[in-house]
Design an enzyme around this catalytic site. Sequence first.
Site, PDB file in Angstrom:
ATOM      1  N   SER A 112      41.314  57.895 -15.597  1.00  0.00           N
ATOM      2  CA  SER A 112      42.195  57.733 -14.447  1.00  0.00           C
ATOM      3  C   SER A 112      43.554  57.259 -14.936  1.00  0.00           C
ATOM      4  CB  SER A 112      41.621  56.697 -13.468  1.00  0.00           C
ATOM      5  OG  SER A 112      42.559  56.364 -12.466  1.00  0.00           O
ATOM      6  N   TYR A 172      38.347  48.374 -11.810  1.00  0.00           N
ATOM      7  CA  TYR A 172      38.136  49.813 -12.005  1.00  0.00           C
ATOM      8  C   TYR A 172      39.064  50.340 -13.098  1.00  0.00           C
ATOM      9  CZ  TYR A 172      38.589  54.815 -10.812  1.00  0.00           C
ATOM     10  OH  TYR A 172      38.658  56.192 -10.848  1.00  0.00           O
TER      11      TYR A 172
END
Length: 261
Positions: A156, A170
């Site tokens: 990501s 995350y």
Amino acid sequence: MTDSGTPRAAVRAGRRVTVVTGGGRGIGAAVALRLARAGHDVALAYERDAEAAGGVAARVRALGRAALAVRADVAVEAEVEGLFDAVRAELGPPTGLVNNAGVTGPLGRFTETSPAVMRRVVEVNVLGALWCARRAAREMSARHGGAGGAIVNISSAAATLGSPGEYVHYAATKAALDALTTGLAKELAAEGVRVNSVQPGMTVTDMHARMGDPERPWRDPGRVPLGRPGEPEEIAGAVAWLLSGEASYTTGAVLRVAGGL
């Protein structure tokens, strides 16, 4: 016979067999369909939504490829082993892995994120990727008798942006995936296995609703230089290229597909 009705021997002969974790929706589903169009047989791992995964598998078969949907919580090593055992038995030895399964938990500040949420995010995003990459490497590495292959880790843009106020935990797990990519690419290069990472940016999937903000992809579009969120199919194109022969000299790469973020 496979669940697609194709004789196993025919399926195994010279086929590309790719495992896509989290393959029932979002980026995983788009990847599975893009790979089917590129000639891959696809095994979809899903945790909860059997109907969604079954629907994607049916669409893969409609494209003329074999498909298998397997329920597996990638955070559980034994279930990962069962997943790959099923793939080998039904489709043949895997030649590719897309480590796509991931969770975030609710959006919020780091200090207000519960230990239970943090633990689950780490277990799925990091340990799950480790278990899958380990078994895939054992299947594909020439050192273990494999014929080679490729791994793509879905990271990501958060890995470098940090995502303050949203999901720092995350972001940290995605940075771990990029470190895994770098190290494993070097370790497996001489054994015929390429390892790369794709870093999506803001992408239109139902993950935002599960985080508690379904309109998040369209909020503040000016933060993305291209002025819009990405579509799962745009991420899938990068993944398909990294798994293709056109990327034969590409390993250890972290490919950002984030609209300029």
